[in-house]
Design a protein around this motif. Structure first.
Motif, PDB file in Angstrom:
ATOM      1  N   ARG A   1      -3.610   1.028   1.535  1.00 17.34           N
ATOM      2  CA  ARG A   1      -4.309   0.239   0.516  1.00 17.34           C
ATOM      3  C   ARG A   1      -5.810   0.504   0.579  1.00 17.34           C
ATOM      4  NH1 ARG A   1      -7.983  -2.404   3.757  1.00 17.34           N
ATOM      5  NH2 ARG A   1      -7.083  -3.844   5.238  1.00 17.34           N
TER       6      ARG A   1
ATOM      7  N   ALA B   1      -9.206  -1.873  -0.334  1.00 17.11           N
ATOM      8  CA  ALA B   1      -9.449  -3.305  -0.540  1.00 17.11           C
ATOM      9  C   ALA B   1     -10.924  -3.607  -0.767  1.00 17.11           C
ATOM     10  CB  ALA B   1      -8.916  -4.080   0.669  1.00 17.11           C
ATOM     11  N   PRO B   2     -11.477  -3.189  -1.896  1.00 19.49           N
ATOM     12  CA  PRO B   2     -12.901  -3.408  -2.134  1.00 19.49           C
ATOM     13  C   PRO B   2     -13.224  -4.836  -2.577  1.00 19.49           C
ATOM     14  CG  PRO B   2     -11.911  -2.382  -4.047  1.00 19.49           C
ATOM     15  CD  PRO B   2     -10.809  -2.515  -3.027  1.00 19.49           C
ATOM     16  N   SER B   3     -14.456  -5.231  -2.377  1.00 20.97           N
ATOM     17  CA  SER B   3     -14.948  -6.514  -2.892  1.00 20.97           C
ATOM     18  C   SER B   3     -15.750  -6.232  -4.153  1.00 20.97           C
ATOM     19  CB  SER B   3     -15.846  -7.186  -1.851  1.00 20.97           C
ATOM     20  OG  SER B   3     -15.127  -7.386  -0.661  1.00 20.97           O
TER      21      SER B   3
ATOM     22  N   GLU C   1     -10.784  -7.902  -3.163  1.00 20.34           N
ATOM     23  CA  GLU C   1     -11.145  -8.928  -2.178  1.00 20.34           C
ATOM     24  C   GLU C   1     -12.289  -9.778  -2.723  1.00 20.34           C
ATOM     25  OE1 GLU C   1     -11.057  -7.396   1.923  1.00 20.34           O
ATOM     26  OE2 GLU C   1      -8.899  -7.601   1.613  1.00 20.34           O
TER      27      GLU C   1
ATOM     28  N   TYR D   1     -12.556 -13.771   5.445  1.00 22.36           N
ATOM     29  CA  TYR D   1     -12.139 -12.376   5.371  1.00 22.36           C
ATOM     30  C   TYR D   1     -10.982 -12.106   6.334  1.00 22.36           C
ATOM     31  CZ  TYR D   1     -12.008  -7.561   6.896  1.00 22.36           C
ATOM     32  OH  TYR D   1     -11.560  -6.335   7.297  1.00 22.36           O
TER      33      TYR D   1
ATOM     34  N   VAL E   1      -7.280 -11.020   4.950  1.00 22.76           N
ATOM     35  CA  VAL E   1      -6.888  -9.615   5.078  1.00 22.76           C
ATOM     36  C   VAL E   1      -5.552  -9.503   5.830  1.00 22.76           C
ATOM     37  CG1 VAL E   1      -8.018  -8.940   7.252  1.00 22.76           C
ATOM     38  CG2 VAL E   1      -8.040  -7.379   5.340  1.00 22.76           C
TER      39      VAL E   1
ATOM     40  N   ARG F   1      -9.557   2.321   7.006  1.00 17.86           N
ATOM     41  CA  ARG F   1     -10.840   1.719   6.600  1.00 17.86           C
ATOM     42  C   ARG F   1     -11.944   2.219   7.518  1.00 17.86           C
ATOM     43  NH1 ARG F   1      -9.091  -4.424   8.364  1.00 17.86           N
ATOM     44  NH2 ARG F   1      -8.972  -4.038  10.597  1.00 17.86           N
TER      45      ARG F   1
ATOM     46  N   LEU G   1     -15.189  -1.647  10.962  1.00 19.05           N
ATOM     47  CA  LEU G   1     -14.258  -2.775  11.064  1.00 19.05           C
ATOM     48  C   LEU G   1     -13.351  -2.676  12.292  1.00 19.05           C
ATOM     49  CD1 LEU G   1     -13.513  -3.246   7.280  1.00 19.05           C
ATOM     50  CD2 LEU G   1     -14.607  -4.893   8.815  1.00 19.05           C
TER      51      LEU G   1
HETATM   52  N1  GLU Z   1     -13.100  -5.903   1.540  1.00 19.52           N
HETATM   53  C1  GLU Z   1     -13.576  -5.199   2.686  1.00 19.52           C
HETATM   54  C2  GLU Z   1     -14.832  -4.436   2.345  1.00 19.52           C
HETATM   55  O1  GLU Z   1     -15.081  -4.168   1.183  1.00 19.52           O
HETATM   56  C3  GLU Z   1     -12.577  -4.213   3.251  1.00 19.52           C
HETATM   57  C4  GLU Z   1     -11.641  -4.852   4.142  1.00 19.52           C
HETATM   58  C5  GLU Z   1     -10.630  -3.949   4.816  1.00 19.52           C
HETATM   59  O2  GLU Z   1     -10.448  -2.780   4.465  1.00 19.52           O
HETATM   60  O3  GLU Z   1      -9.981  -4.469   5.706  1.00 19.52           O
HETATM   61  O4  GLU Z   1     -15.564  -4.107   3.258  1.00 19.52           O
END
Ligand code: GLU
Ligand code: ZN
Length: 304
Positions: free
Chosen positions: A4, A6-8, A40, A219, A223, A237, A241
């Motif tokens: 996946r 998962a952008p904000s 996100e 978050y 997640v 990712r 992280l």
């Molecule tokens: N939404 C997060 C971001 O944009 C990514 C989170 C993830 O990949 O776990 O940094």
């Protein structure tokens, strides 16, 4: 295999996002798997519908294909409450009313100078032993309302519970509690089976917030709940992280969710070696696009 991106939706996608999205997409395609998208947007103060639309436009342009509609975290608040309730009933959460200021004041004593964890300064535990007459958990009280109290995870208790689980279920597939398989690398070259000793969890990470007053979740909680709900088998990712993954694995264990494998990858940096941020509009994908770049150019620019 399911991956996946998962952008904000809090700003334009830039080259760093393109790298992350293409990386996850290509990995799934190489294995005839699926690539999913998740918006996100729990930070409703910063998320904007036009940024969400821009994400769809940019990814389409890059030629990525995902199952539609994408999951949106703002639609998932009930699922996060259910998970919080599950932890609350295990006595693993406590309410916290500390401000940022309260926390920095409590940390100002020199012996408390612990390096910051994945969420910033490690919480000094001020509210952990407070009496909350309105939440007598022995009386089986309900989860506090999201707007009134933040909720923190009791990390020490969580570590103890996970150890107990391992002793009670020796056939557990995890060699140790809270471990995960890293197929990429962390910021210090971490690779392979990664363990998080109790000491790391309690002193380097501590009692993280799982429900913020302005979000009703966080978050970390969102997640974990969503990667499980989407059946993600490989989380890919940025390496920034990596440390947060320790928290995610703890939550998976406590909530009885599977732990995917993780592939943390390099970050795309600017010419000065600084990682790209949302405010680096100069490197927005849409800007390259209007200047005539092709998706193949973008792949080349990020080294994919
Ligand atoms: N939404 C997060 C971001 O944009 C990514 C989170 C993830 O990949 O776990 O940094
Ligand atoms: Zn507090």
């Amino acid at each position: 295999m399911r991956t996946r991106f998962a952008p904000s939706p809090t700003g334009p996608l830039h080259l760093g996002h393109a790298y992350a999205a293409i990386f996850a997409h290509d990995l799934a395609m190489a294995e005839r798997g699926e690539f999913l998208l998740r918006i996100e947007d729990i930070d409703q103060a910063r998320a904007r519908p036009d940024w969400e639309q821009a994400i769809y436009d940019d990814l389409e342009w890059l030629g990525l294909i995902w199952e539609k509609p994408a999951m949106r975290q703002s639609d998932r608040l009930p699922a996060y409450r259910t998970a919080l309730d599950q932890l609350w009933r295990q006595d693993l959460l406590y309410p916290c009313t500390c401000t940022r200021r309260d926390i920095s004041d409590a940390l100002s004593a020199p012996q408390d100078a612990v390096p910051p964890g994945p969420d910033g300064p490690v919480y000094p535990g001020t509210c952990r032993h407070k009496d909350w007459p309105e939440f007598d958990r022995r009386a089986n009280s309900k989860l506090p309302r999201p707007e009134t109290h933040a909720l923190r995870l009791s990390m020490g208790l969580a570590a103890t519970r996970m150890t107990e689980q391992c002793i009670m279920e020796p056939s557990t597939p995890w060699r140790r509690p809270a471990g995960f398989q890293e197929t990429g690398h962390g910021p210090h070259g971490e690779h392979g089976w990664i363990e998080s000793p109790d000491q790391t969890l309690t002193t380097a990470i501590g009692d993280v917030v799982l429900s913020r007053r302005d979000m009703g979740t966080s978050y970390h909680l969102a997640v974990v709940v969503d990667d499980a709900a989407q059946g993600i088998t490989h989380v890919t990712r940025g390496e920034d992280l990596f440390e947060a993954t320790r928290i995610h694995v703890v939550l998976q264990k406590l909530l009885g969710l599977p732990t995917p494998s993780y592939h943390h990858h390099r970050l795309i940096r600017d010419d000065l070696g600084k990682r790209l941020a949302k405010r680096d509009d100069a490197r927005a994908l849409s800007k390259y696009r209007t200047e005539g770049a092709t998706p193949a150019d973008i792949r080349r620019m990020v080294g994919l």
